[in-house]
Design a protein around this motif. Structure first.
Motif, PDB file in Angstrom:
ATOM      1  N   LEU A 285     -10.877   3.277   1.535  1.00 25.79           N
ATOM      2  CA  LEU A 285     -10.237   1.991   1.269  1.00 25.79           C
ATOM      3  C   LEU A 285     -11.240   0.851   1.328  1.00 25.79           C
ATOM      4  CD1 LEU A 285      -7.038   2.345   3.492  1.00 25.79           C
ATOM      5  CD2 LEU A 285      -7.337   3.036   1.116  1.00 25.79           C
TER       6      LEU A 285
ATOM      7  N   LEU B 254       0.815  -1.216   0.000  1.00 22.58           N
ATOM      8  CA  LEU B 254       0.000   0.000   0.000  1.00 22.58           C
ATOM      9  C   LEU B 254       0.849   1.266   0.000  1.00 22.58           C
ATOM     10  CD1 LEU B 254      -2.796  -0.919   2.602  1.00 22.58           C
ATOM     11  CD2 LEU B 254      -2.928  -1.035   0.108  1.00 22.58           C
TER      12      LEU B 254
ATOM     13  N   GLN C 267      -7.976  -3.571   2.090  1.00 18.03           N
ATOM     14  CA  GLN C 267      -6.943  -2.550   2.248  1.00 18.03           C
ATOM     15  C   GLN C 267      -6.875  -2.050   3.685  1.00 18.03           C
ATOM     16  OE1 GLN C 267      -8.390   0.054  -0.836  1.00 18.03           O
ATOM     17  NE2 GLN C 267      -6.769  -0.554  -2.261  1.00 18.03           N
ATOM     18  N   GLN C 268      -8.039  -1.889   4.337  1.00 16.86           N
ATOM     19  CA  GLN C 268      -8.043  -1.477   5.737  1.00 16.86           C
ATOM     20  C   GLN C 268      -7.348  -2.513   6.616  1.00 16.86           C
ATOM     21  OE1 GLN C 268     -11.779   0.029   7.350  1.00 16.86           O
ATOM     22  NE2 GLN C 268     -12.460   0.586   5.294  1.00 16.86           N
TER      23      GLN C 268
ATOM     24  N   ARG D  54      -4.937  -4.410   5.713  1.00 20.22           N
ATOM     25  CA  ARG D  54      -3.499  -4.275   5.463  1.00 20.22           C
ATOM     26  C   ARG D  54      -2.923  -3.076   6.218  1.00 20.22           C
ATOM     27  NH1 ARG D  54      -1.630  -6.600   0.219  1.00 20.22           N
ATOM     28  NH2 ARG D  54      -3.311  -7.938  -0.548  1.00 20.22           N
TER      29      ARG D  54
END
Length: 338
Positions: free
Chosen positions: A135, A124, A139-140, A142
């Protein structure tokens, strides 16, 4: 083996309820250890005691060879990723990842370097200026992982971190977490109720029930040889029967052989009636009622057969009500404690 952390006779009571019962467990340094079991088995309570969010009722929590039983979370040098991610919505991604470093008074230049390093590690690096709400769920997750990694913790604790993701992302993130752990050499403790997740990701699996360890070991050691019926059922075994010479045994569906005709007899061959058949492409799953005891007592079994290996005679016998003989090699039977 170097021990990163250890539970020594640790118990935790909530009133009359015992959540963790005299737990003795060593966490190997540099390994990914999973605490696996159903809801209420004590795995999350154990993780939170290790993190310092819950105090043990008895016993010691050792980290790096030192007694940390009474130490607060911030003195334990641990990173934790929660099921809900717990990101700060008003901060950027980079701000979230650097938050723990700021609390630790890491100089700004070093903080920026470590934030960039952690974000690159989780893929990211290009999203540092975004807000969490922009996100995806993956993604959150990560970002939460990067935040925990950035502080370079002695241990990384993961509490059901993949449960809020869809099936495809869960599989993807299993590989990502395993990759990151291998690249960094982090000691990771993962709590999960998903046996596939544990088998795929673990160096060491700890199966828990009612606050106790039922069995532990490497996945390729534990899965073929469950110690008791609870562990076998939790790992997905479906067939359980009692044989005169072996007592209670289990055998995986793909290791059963189904032959036409009611010839039965012997230690590892029993007569059975076909209850149902499910064709699943390459696999044919056959549900059976096997005659295993005196007086015509039956035991349900499931066999998983390869469709391309079935003869015309086999197929003719595989219909509801068909009489067959089910057998297994003696070395494929796993004896269970109960």
């Amino acid at each position: 083996m170097t021990t990163a952390a250890e539970f020594v006779a640790v118990s935790r009571h909530f009133g009359d309820f015992t959540a963790v019962d005299s737990l003795d467990l060593a966490i190997r340094e540099g390994a990914l250890t999973t605490l696996l079991g159903p809801s209420g088995c004590g795995k999350t309570t154990s993780l939170r005691m290790l993190a310092g969010y819950i105090e043990p009722s008895a016993g010691k929590i050792m980290i790096g060879g030192k007694d940390h039983t009474d130490a607060p979370p911030e003195k334990r040098d641990l990173g934790m990723v929660f099921q809900s991610y717990a990101l700060f919505p008003h901060m950027t991604v980079a701000g979230n990842v650097g938050f723990g470093l700021k609390l630790r008074k890491v100089p700004r230049a070093e903080r920026a370097r470590r934030v960039a390093e952690a974000l690159e590690l989780v893929g990211l690096g290009h999203l540092g200026d975004r807000r969490p709400k922009a996100l995806s769920g993956g993604q959150q997750q990560r970002v939460a992982l990067a935040r925990a990694i950035a502080i370079r913790p002695r241990l990384l604790l993961l509490d059901e971190p993949l449960s809020n993701l869809d099936a495809r992302l869960r599989v993807q993130m299993r590989g990502e977490i395993r990759r990151i752990q291998a690249e960094t050499g982090l000691t990771v403790v993962l709590v999960t109720h998903d046996q596939e997740e544990a088998l795929e990701m673990s160096d060491h699996m700890v199966v828990m029930n009612a606050g106790r360890v039922m069995q532990q070991g490497a996945p390729d050691e534990l899965f073929p040889a469950p110690a008791n019926r609870f562990v076998a059922e939790f790992l997905g075994y479906e067939n359980f029967l009692t044989l005169p010479e072996r007592g209670l045994v289990t055998v995986r569906p793909e290791l059963l052989t189904v032959a036409p005709g009611d010839v039965g007899g012997g230690e590892t061959a029993v007569s059975a009636t076909v209850r149902s058949i499910a064709y699943r492409g390459v696999e044919v799953r056959v549900a059976l009622d096997a005659t295993t005891g005196a007086g015509g007592a039956t035991t349900p079994l499931v066999a998983s057969l390869r469709g391309d290996a079935l003869t015309p005679e086999d197929r003719a016998a595989l219909h509801p009500g068909g009489r067959v003989t089910v057998s297994a090699r003696p070395d494929h039977l796993v004896s269970l404690a109960g």
